[in-house]
Scaffold this motif. Structure first.
Motif, PDB file in Angstrom:
ATOM      1  N   LEU A  88       7.350  26.011 147.220  1.00 18.12           N
ATOM      2  CA  LEU A  88       8.643  24.520 146.248  1.00 18.12           C
ATOM      3  C   LEU A  88       9.887  24.730 147.109  1.00 18.12           C
ATOM      4  CD1 LEU A  88       9.317  22.881 144.221  1.00 18.12           C
ATOM      5  CD2 LEU A  88      10.061  24.487 142.643  1.00 18.12           C
ATOM      6  N   GLY A  89      10.419  26.277 147.253  1.00 22.70           N
ATOM      7  CA  GLY A  89      12.081  26.239 148.058  1.00 22.70           C
ATOM      8  C   GLY A  89      11.851  25.189 149.547  1.00 22.70           C
ATOM      9  N   ARG A  90      10.267  25.959 150.742  1.00 25.04           N
ATOM     10  CA  ARG A  90       9.689  25.467 151.554  1.00 25.04           C
ATOM     11  C   ARG A  90      10.127  23.685 152.145  1.00 25.04           C
ATOM     12  NH1 ARG A  90      10.188  29.822 154.782  1.00 25.04           N
ATOM     13  NH2 ARG A  90       9.636  31.893 153.783  1.00 25.04           N
ATOM     14  N   GLY A  91       9.410  22.859 150.680  1.00 28.14           N
ATOM     15  CA  GLY A  91       8.791  22.298 150.729  1.00 28.14           C
ATOM     16  C   GLY A  91       9.859  21.630 150.308  1.00 28.14           C
ATOM     17  N   ALA A  92      10.826  22.340 149.241  1.00 24.60           N
ATOM     18  CA  ALA A  92      11.711  20.908 148.588  1.00 24.60           C
ATOM     19  C   ALA A  92      12.291  19.855 149.346  1.00 24.60           C
ATOM     20  CB  ALA A  92      12.722  22.058 147.785  1.00 24.60           C
ATOM     21  N   ALA A 103      22.311   6.473 146.622  1.00 24.00           N
ATOM     22  CA  ALA A 103      22.485   6.048 147.719  1.00 24.00           C
ATOM     23  C   ALA A 103      22.697   7.111 148.431  1.00 24.00           C
ATOM     24  CB  ALA A 103      22.936   4.541 148.266  1.00 24.00           C
ATOM     25  N   PHE A 104      24.198   8.198 148.019  1.00 22.42           N
ATOM     26  CA  PHE A 104      23.961   9.438 148.642  1.00 22.42           C
ATOM     27  C   PHE A 104      22.721  10.501 148.839  1.00 22.42           C
ATOM     28  CE2 PHE A 104      25.611  13.772 148.846  1.00 22.42           C
ATOM     29  CZ  PHE A 104      25.874  13.912 149.814  1.00 22.42           C
ATOM     30  N   TYR A 105      22.707  10.042 147.838  1.00 20.96           N
ATOM     31  CA  TYR A 105      20.656  11.186 146.900  1.00 20.96           C
ATOM     32  C   TYR A 105      19.725  11.030 147.760  1.00 20.96           C
ATOM     33  CZ  TYR A 105      23.767  13.923 143.903  1.00 20.96           C
ATOM     34  OH  TYR A 105      24.713  14.467 142.632  1.00 20.96           O
ATOM     35  N   ALA A 106      19.710   9.113 147.844  1.00 24.70           N
ATOM     36  CA  ALA A 106      18.566   8.215 148.314  1.00 24.70           C
ATOM     37  C   ALA A 106      18.496   8.834 149.892  1.00 24.70           C
ATOM     38  CB  ALA A 106      18.655   7.182 147.988  1.00 24.70           C
ATOM     39  N   ALA A 107      19.837   9.308 151.149  1.00 26.80           N
ATOM     40  CA  ALA A 107      19.069   9.604 151.893  1.00 26.80           C
ATOM     41  C   ALA A 107      19.342  11.001 152.334  1.00 26.80           C
ATOM     42  CB  ALA A 107      20.487   9.604 152.479  1.00 26.80           C
ATOM     43  N   LEU A 108      19.425  11.996 151.327  1.00 18.69           N
ATOM     44  CA  LEU A 108      19.042  13.188 151.413  1.00 18.69           C
ATOM     45  C   LEU A 108      16.777  13.390 151.181  1.00 18.69           C
ATOM     46  CD1 LEU A 108      22.364  15.063 149.900  1.00 18.69           C
ATOM     47  CD2 LEU A 108      21.462  14.927 152.409  1.00 18.69           C
ATOM     48  N   ASP A 109      17.015  12.701 150.166  1.00 18.76           N
ATOM     49  CA  ASP A 109      15.221  12.724 149.455  1.00 18.76           C
ATOM     50  C   ASP A 109      14.191  13.365 150.561  1.00 18.76           C
ATOM     51  OD1 ASP A 109      15.946  12.597 147.296  1.00 18.76           O
ATOM     52  OD2 ASP A 109      15.638  10.596 147.391  1.00 18.76           O
ATOM     53  N   PRO A 110      14.290  12.409 151.671  1.00 17.94           N
ATOM     54  CA  PRO A 110      13.138  12.680 152.864  1.00 17.94           C
ATOM     55  C   PRO A 110      13.764  14.050 153.411  1.00 17.94           C
ATOM     56  CG  PRO A 110      14.587  10.399 153.706  1.00 17.94           C
ATOM     57  CD  PRO A 110      15.046  11.013 151.958  1.00 17.94           C
ATOM     58  N   LEU A 111      14.841  14.751 153.657  1.00 19.88           N
ATOM     59  CA  LEU A 111      14.735  15.486 154.290  1.00 19.88           C
ATOM     60  C   LEU A 111      14.374  17.324 153.595  1.00 19.88           C
ATOM     61  CD1 LEU A 111      18.265  15.086 155.272  1.00 19.88           C
ATOM     62  CD2 LEU A 111      16.725  15.120 156.812  1.00 19.88           C
ATOM     63  N   THR A 112      13.749  18.524 154.449  1.00 22.00           N
ATOM     64  CA  THR A 112      13.427  18.759 153.272  1.00 22.00           C
ATOM     65  C   THR A 112      14.240  20.179 153.640  1.00 22.00           C
ATOM     66  OG1 THR A 112      11.611  19.479 155.171  1.00 22.00           O
ATOM     67  CG2 THR A 112      10.923  18.600 153.439  1.00 22.00           C
ATOM     68  N   VAL A 113      13.940  21.241 153.401  1.00 27.32           N
ATOM     69  CA  VAL A 113      14.485  22.379 153.752  1.00 27.32           C
ATOM     70  C   VAL A 113      14.163  23.093 155.535  1.00 27.32           C
ATOM     71  CG1 VAL A 113      14.176  25.477 153.778  1.00 27.32           C
ATOM     72  CG2 VAL A 113      14.667  23.666 151.652  1.00 27.32           C
ATOM     73  N   ALA A 114      12.721  22.728 155.710  1.00 29.88           N
ATOM     74  CA  ALA A 114      12.771  22.700 157.595  1.00 29.88           C
ATOM     75  C   ALA A 114      13.286  21.980 158.113  1.00 29.88           C
ATOM     76  CB  ALA A 114      11.168  22.540 157.198  1.00 29.88           C
ATOM     77  N   ASP A 115      13.174  20.915 158.230  1.00 28.51           N
ATOM     78  CA  ASP A 115      14.753  19.798 158.598  1.00 28.51           C
ATOM     79  C   ASP A 115      15.481  20.078 159.082  1.00 28.51           C
ATOM     80  OD1 ASP A 115      12.254  17.651 158.496  1.00 28.51           O
ATOM     81  OD2 ASP A 115      13.427  17.380 156.773  1.00 28.51           O
ATOM     82  N   LEU A 116      16.367  20.838 157.624  1.00 29.06           N
ATOM     83  CA  LEU A 116      17.259  21.824 157.683  1.00 29.06           C
ATOM     84  C   LEU A 116      18.128  22.898 158.521  1.00 29.06           C
ATOM     85  CD1 LEU A 116      19.175  21.477 154.417  1.00 29.06           C
ATOM     86  CD2 LEU A 116      19.294  19.969 156.501  1.00 29.06           C
ATOM     87  N   VAL A 117      16.593  23.000 159.329  1.00 29.34           N
ATOM     88  CA  VAL A 117      16.491  24.215 159.910  1.00 29.34           C
ATOM     89  C   VAL A 117      16.077  24.906 161.424  1.00 29.34           C
ATOM     90  CG1 VAL A 117      16.687  26.381 157.388  1.00 29.34           C
ATOM     91  CG2 VAL A 117      14.409  25.233 158.988  1.00 29.34           C
ATOM     92  N   SER A 118      15.891  23.086 161.480  1.00 28.00           N
ATOM     93  CA  SER A 118      15.347  22.587 162.969  1.00 28.00           C
ATOM     94  C   SER A 118      16.338  23.510 163.757  1.00 28.00           C
ATOM     95  CB  SER A 118      14.524  21.814 162.924  1.00 28.00           C
ATOM     96  OG  SER A 118      15.480  21.006 163.214  1.00 28.00           O
TER      97      SER A 118
END
Length: 147
Positions: free
Chosen positions: A70-74, A116-131
């Motif tokens: 869950l954490g990896r794909g959150a 809108a702030f939260y919605a902008a973050l919705d498509p991002l996952t943990v994997a996106d943040l650590v690329s």
């Protein structure tokens, strides 16, 4: 919108754990030290993340912290909503309620902006943040475990 320090710390912990190479599970103290934050603050964030099912913490020899599936794909939007809570941006109903609250348009506009702030973050996952470029920096932190 500004995130609380608690949410910032929890997100950094998740990112740090996302690049763990399988060579062991770091302890809360090791994660705190690699991120340059007090262990007590990190422990609170770890407890909350564990409660959300984002990470697991094992005690004892061979224990440590690890992200769950869950954490990896959150979704980062979901995670930030959970960590920040359901509060509004402004406190209209506080100890001294705002006299404009019955006819105020600002409260609704701020609520829309928050979503809108939260919605902008919705498509991002943990994997996106650590690329790249973040991932290599975090990998460097993994190698700096205290001795």
């Amino acid at each position: 919108m500004r995130l609380t320090k608690f949410t910032d710390l929890a997100l950094r912990a998740v990112m740090r754990l996302a690049v763990e190479d399988g060579g062991g599970s770091p302890t809360t103290r090791e994660v705190a030290e690699s991120m340059g934050v007090p262990a007590a603050h990190m422990a609170k964030a770890v407890t909350r993340l564990q409660h959300l099912g984002v990470l697991e913490a094992r005690r004892g020899r061979g224990g440590g912290l690890a992200l769950t599936a869950l954490g990896r794909g959150a979704s980062i939007g979901w995670l930030v909503r959970e960590l920040e809570g359901g509060g509004e941006v402004v406190a209209c109903e506080g100890e001294t309620p705002c006299p404009l609250r019955a006819a105020c348009r600002l409260r609704g506009a701020l609520r829309d902006a928050q979503e809108a702030f939260y919605a902008a973050l919705d498509p991002l996952t943990v994997a996106d943040l650590v690329s790249s470029p973040t991932g290599p920096v975090l990998v460097g932190l993994v190698g700096r475990r205290p001795g």
